[in-house]
Write an enzyme that holds these catalytic residues in place. Structure first.
Site, PDB file in Angstrom:
ATOM      1  N   GLU A  13       0.796  -1.225   0.000  1.00 27.06           N
ATOM      2  CA  GLU A  13       0.000   0.000   0.000  1.00 27.06           C
ATOM      3  C   GLU A  13       0.828   1.274   0.000  1.00 27.06           C
ATOM      4  O   GLU A  13       0.291   2.361  -0.140  1.00 27.06           O
ATOM      5  CB  GLU A  13      -0.914   0.020   1.237  1.00 27.06           C
ATOM      6  CG  GLU A  13      -1.910  -1.097   1.215  1.00 27.06           C
ATOM      7  CD  GLU A  13      -2.958  -0.966   2.295  1.00 27.06           C
ATOM      8  OE1 GLU A  13      -3.096   0.101   2.898  1.00 27.06           O
ATOM      9  OE2 GLU A  13      -3.634  -1.976   2.530  1.00 27.06           O
ATOM     10  N   ALA A  14       2.120   1.131   0.237  1.00 25.45           N
ATOM     11  CA  ALA A  14       2.952   2.342   0.316  1.00 25.45           C
ATOM     12  C   ALA A  14       4.361   2.070  -0.190  1.00 25.45           C
ATOM     13  O   ALA A  14       4.839   0.932  -0.156  1.00 25.45           O
ATOM     14  CB  ALA A  14       3.006   2.823   1.767  1.00 25.45           C
ATOM     15  N   ARG A  15       4.974   3.125  -0.702  1.00 28.00           N
ATOM     16  CA  ARG A  15       6.396   3.098  -1.037  1.00 28.00           C
ATOM     17  C   ARG A  15       7.078   4.081  -0.105  1.00 28.00           C
ATOM     18  O   ARG A  15       6.522   5.129   0.208  1.00 28.00           O
ATOM     19  CB  ARG A  15       6.621   3.562  -2.480  1.00 28.00           C
ATOM     20  CG  ARG A  15       6.459   2.471  -3.506  1.00 28.00           C
ATOM     21  CD  ARG A  15       6.845   2.967  -4.895  1.00 28.00           C
ATOM     22  NE  ARG A  15       5.782   3.784  -5.469  1.00 28.00           N
ATOM     23  CZ  ARG A  15       4.813   3.314  -6.265  1.00 28.00           C
ATOM     24  NH1 ARG A  15       4.780   2.045  -6.592  1.00 28.00           N
ATOM     25  NH2 ARG A  15       3.889   4.124  -6.742  1.00 28.00           N
ATOM     26  N   VAL A  16       8.292   3.726   0.333  1.00 32.14           N
ATOM     27  CA  VAL A  16       9.026   4.621   1.222  1.00 32.14           C
ATOM     28  C   VAL A  16      10.378   4.942   0.578  1.00 32.14           C
ATOM     29  O   VAL A  16      11.081   4.036   0.119  1.00 32.14           O
ATOM     30  CB  VAL A  16       9.224   3.972   2.617  1.00 32.14           C
ATOM     31  CG1 VAL A  16      10.020   4.873   3.533  1.00 32.14           C
ATOM     32  CG2 VAL A  16       7.872   3.639   3.258  1.00 32.14           C
ATOM     33  N   LYS A  29       6.920   8.859   2.580  1.00 35.98           N
ATOM     34  CA  LYS A  29       6.025   7.699   2.516  1.00 35.98           C
ATOM     35  C   LYS A  29       4.866   8.056   1.605  1.00 35.98           C
ATOM     36  O   LYS A  29       4.105   8.978   1.891  1.00 35.98           O
ATOM     37  CB  LYS A  29       5.541   7.343   3.926  1.00 35.98           C
ATOM     38  CG  LYS A  29       4.675   6.104   3.956  1.00 35.98           C
ATOM     39  CD  LYS A  29       4.467   5.616   5.382  1.00 35.98           C
ATOM     40  CE  LYS A  29       3.450   4.489   5.436  1.00 35.98           C
ATOM     41  NZ  LYS A  29       3.264   3.980   6.786  1.00 35.98           N
ATOM     42  N   ASP A 128      -0.770  -1.717  14.761  1.00 35.87           N
ATOM     43  CA  ASP A 128       0.121  -2.687  14.095  1.00 35.87           C
ATOM     44  C   ASP A 128       1.440  -2.777  14.862  1.00 35.87           C
ATOM     45  O   ASP A 128       2.515  -2.628  14.284  1.00 35.87           O
ATOM     46  CB  ASP A 128       0.351  -2.254  12.638  1.00 35.87           C
ATOM     47  CG  ASP A 128       1.072  -3.305  11.813  1.00 35.87           C
ATOM     48  OD1 ASP A 128       1.063  -4.489  12.208  1.00 35.87           O
ATOM     49  OD2 ASP A 128       1.653  -2.944  10.768  1.00 35.87           O
TER      50      ASP A 128
HETATM   51  N1  ATP Z   1      10.864   7.555   9.551  1.00 34.71           N
HETATM   52  C1  ATP Z   1      11.522   6.495   9.082  1.00 34.71           C
HETATM   53  N2  ATP Z   1      12.873   6.433   9.171  1.00 34.71           N
HETATM   54  C2  ATP Z   1      13.553   5.370   8.677  1.00 34.71           C
HETATM   55  N3  ATP Z   1      12.972   4.332   8.046  1.00 34.71           N
HETATM   56  C3  ATP Z   1      11.627   4.349   7.923  1.00 34.71           C
HETATM   57  C4  ATP Z   1      10.836   5.424   8.424  1.00 34.71           C
HETATM   58  N4  ATP Z   1       9.542   5.178   8.149  1.00 34.71           N
HETATM   59  C5  ATP Z   1       9.519   3.999   7.495  1.00 34.71           C
HETATM   60  N5  ATP Z   1      10.773   3.494   7.358  1.00 34.71           N
HETATM   61  C6  ATP Z   1      11.157   2.237   6.704  1.00 34.71           C
HETATM   62  O1  ATP Z   1      10.178   1.885   5.741  1.00 34.71           O
HETATM   63  C7  ATP Z   1       9.541   0.648   6.102  1.00 34.71           C
HETATM   64  C8  ATP Z   1       8.059   0.713   5.767  1.00 34.71           C
HETATM   65  O2  ATP Z   1       7.447   1.795   6.440  1.00 34.71           O
HETATM   66  P1  ATP Z   1       6.030   1.641   7.111  1.00 34.71           P
HETATM   67  O3  ATP Z   1       6.077   0.489   8.065  1.00 34.71           O
HETATM   68  O4  ATP Z   1       5.611   2.953   7.631  1.00 34.71           O
HETATM   69  O5  ATP Z   1       5.172   1.270   5.825  1.00 34.71           O
HETATM   70  P2  ATP Z   1       4.012   0.204   5.635  1.00 34.71           P
HETATM   71  O6  ATP Z   1       4.226  -0.992   6.492  1.00 34.71           O
HETATM   72  O7  ATP Z   1       3.774  -0.010   4.184  1.00 34.71           O
HETATM   73  O8  ATP Z   1       2.888   1.064   6.197  1.00 34.71           O
HETATM   74  P3  ATP Z   1       1.351   0.750   6.335  1.00 34.71           P
HETATM   75  O9  ATP Z   1       1.245  -0.354   7.378  1.00 34.71           O
HETATM   76  O10 ATP Z   1       0.906   2.072   6.849  1.00 34.71           O
HETATM   77  O11 ATP Z   1       0.835   0.380   4.985  1.00 34.71           O
HETATM   78  C9  ATP Z   1       9.826   0.471   7.589  1.00 34.71           C
HETATM   79  O12 ATP Z   1       9.828  -0.886   7.966  1.00 34.71           O
HETATM   80  C10 ATP Z   1      11.207   1.107   7.724  1.00 34.71           C
HETATM   81  O13 ATP Z   1      12.205   0.190   7.329  1.00 34.71           O
END
Ligand code: ATP
Length: 220
Positions: A13-16, A29, A128
Site C-alpha cells: 500500500e505504500a512506497r518509502v 512515505k 500494528d
Molecule cells: N521515519 C523512518 N525512518 C527510517 N525508516 C523508515 C521510516 N519510516 C519507514 N521506514 C522504513 O520503511 C519501512 C516501511 O514503512 P512503514 O512500516 O511505515 O510502511 P508500511 O508498512 O507499508 O505502512 P502501512 O502499514 O501504513 O501500509 C519500515 O519498515 C522502515 O524500514
C-alpha cells in the site's frame, strides 16, 4: 517522485523513499492507489489516511512519544515527508543479538513499555505493533522510535489499548523465541510508567483478550 530519492521499501500500500529535504535526510512515505477502487473514491480515502497518519504522529510527538517528526504533508500526492530515523529495527537487533545481558534486555523492555504507556495515555492506538515498527538507536541511553502509524486511530477505550498490546504480544513471542520474560517486563514498565488507574484497566482487559484469543484458537 524527487529525482534523488532512493526507494527503501516497497509494500502493498505504500512506497518509502529516502531523500534530501531542506538540508536534512527525510523519509517520504507515498500511499498509492488500489486498482479495484474507483479512482476518485480511492484518492479521497488514500489522502484521508495520509492526513490521519500525520495527525497521529503529531499527537504522539506532543505527548512526548518518540516518533519521526512530520516535515510536510502533500495531500494531493498522498505523501508524508518525515524525519529519517537512522536506526535498526528492534526485530533485527533482537534477532542478531540473542545472548543479550539481562540488564540490557531490561533496559530495552523498560523503554518500550514507557513509550507504549505514553502513546496510550495520549489515546493513540497504534494498530500494528510489532518489533519491526520499533526503531532502536543504539546511542547511550537507548532510544526507541515508534513508526508506521498507517493503521492507527484514537480511542479512550481500555479494550482497544489491550488489543494493541495483545497484537504486540503475539508478534513478539512468535518472532523472538524465549522472550516471555522480556514481554512481561514491557508490561510491568507499561503499568508503572502510566501510573494511572487506566493502565491497570488496560492490563486487566489484556487478560480477557488473551482468554478470548485462546478460546478462539481452541475452537479452530
Ligand atoms: N521515519 C523512518 N525512518 C527510517 N525508516 C523508515 C521510516 N519510516 C519507514 N521506514 C522504513 O520503511 C519501512 C516501511 O514503512 P512503514 O512500516 O511505515 O510502511 P508500511 O508498512 O507499508 O505502512 P502501512 O502499514 O501504513 O501500509 C519500515 O519498515 C522502515 O524500514
Amino acid at each position: 517522485m524527487l529525482s534523488d530519492a532512493q526507494l527503501i521499501y516497497q509494500g502493498a500500500e505504500a512506497r518509502v523513499y529516502r531523500t534530501p529535504f531542506l538540508g536534512r535526510t527525510a523519509v517520504v512515505k507515498e500511499r498509492f492507489s488500489k486498482a479495484y477502487r474507483h479512482p476518485t473514491l480511492d484518492h479521497k480515502l488514500t489522502s484521508r489516511r495520509v492526513v490521519q497518519e500525520a495527525r497521529l504522529l503529531q499527537r504522539c510527538r506532543r505527548a512526548g512519544v518518540d516518533v519521526p517528526a512530520v516535515y510536510y504533508v502533500d495531500q494531493e500526492r498522498s505523501t508524508i515527508y518525515m524525519e529519517h530515523i537512522d536506526a535498526t529495527t528492534v526485530r533485527d537487533y533482537l534477532r542478531q543479538n540473542t545472548g543479550l545481558a539481562a540488564d540490557e534486555v531490561s533496559a530495552l523492555a523498560d523503554i518500550i513499555g514507557g513509550q507504549l504507556a505514553k502513546m496510550h495515555a495520549a489515546d493513540v492506538v497504534h494498530g500494528d505493533l510489532t518489533t519491526s515498527n520499533m526503531m532502536l538507536s543504539k546511542q547511550e541511553p537507548f532510544k526507541i522510535t515508534l513508526i508506521d502509524f498507517g493503521l492507527s486511530y484514537t480511542s479512550t477505550l481500555a479494550e482497544d489499548k489491550a488489543v494493541d498490546l495483545y497484537v504486540l504480544e503475539r508478534a513478539f513471542l512468535s518472532t523472538h523465541p524465549n522472550s516471555e520474560a522480556m514481554f512481561q517486563r514491557i508490561l510491568d514498565a507499561y503499568g508503572t510508567a502510566s501510573g494511572r488507574q487506566h493502565a491497570k484497566q488496560v492490563l486487566h482487559k489484556l487478560d480477557e483478550v488473551r482468554l478470548r484469543g485462546r478460546k478462539r484458537s481452541m475452537l479452530g
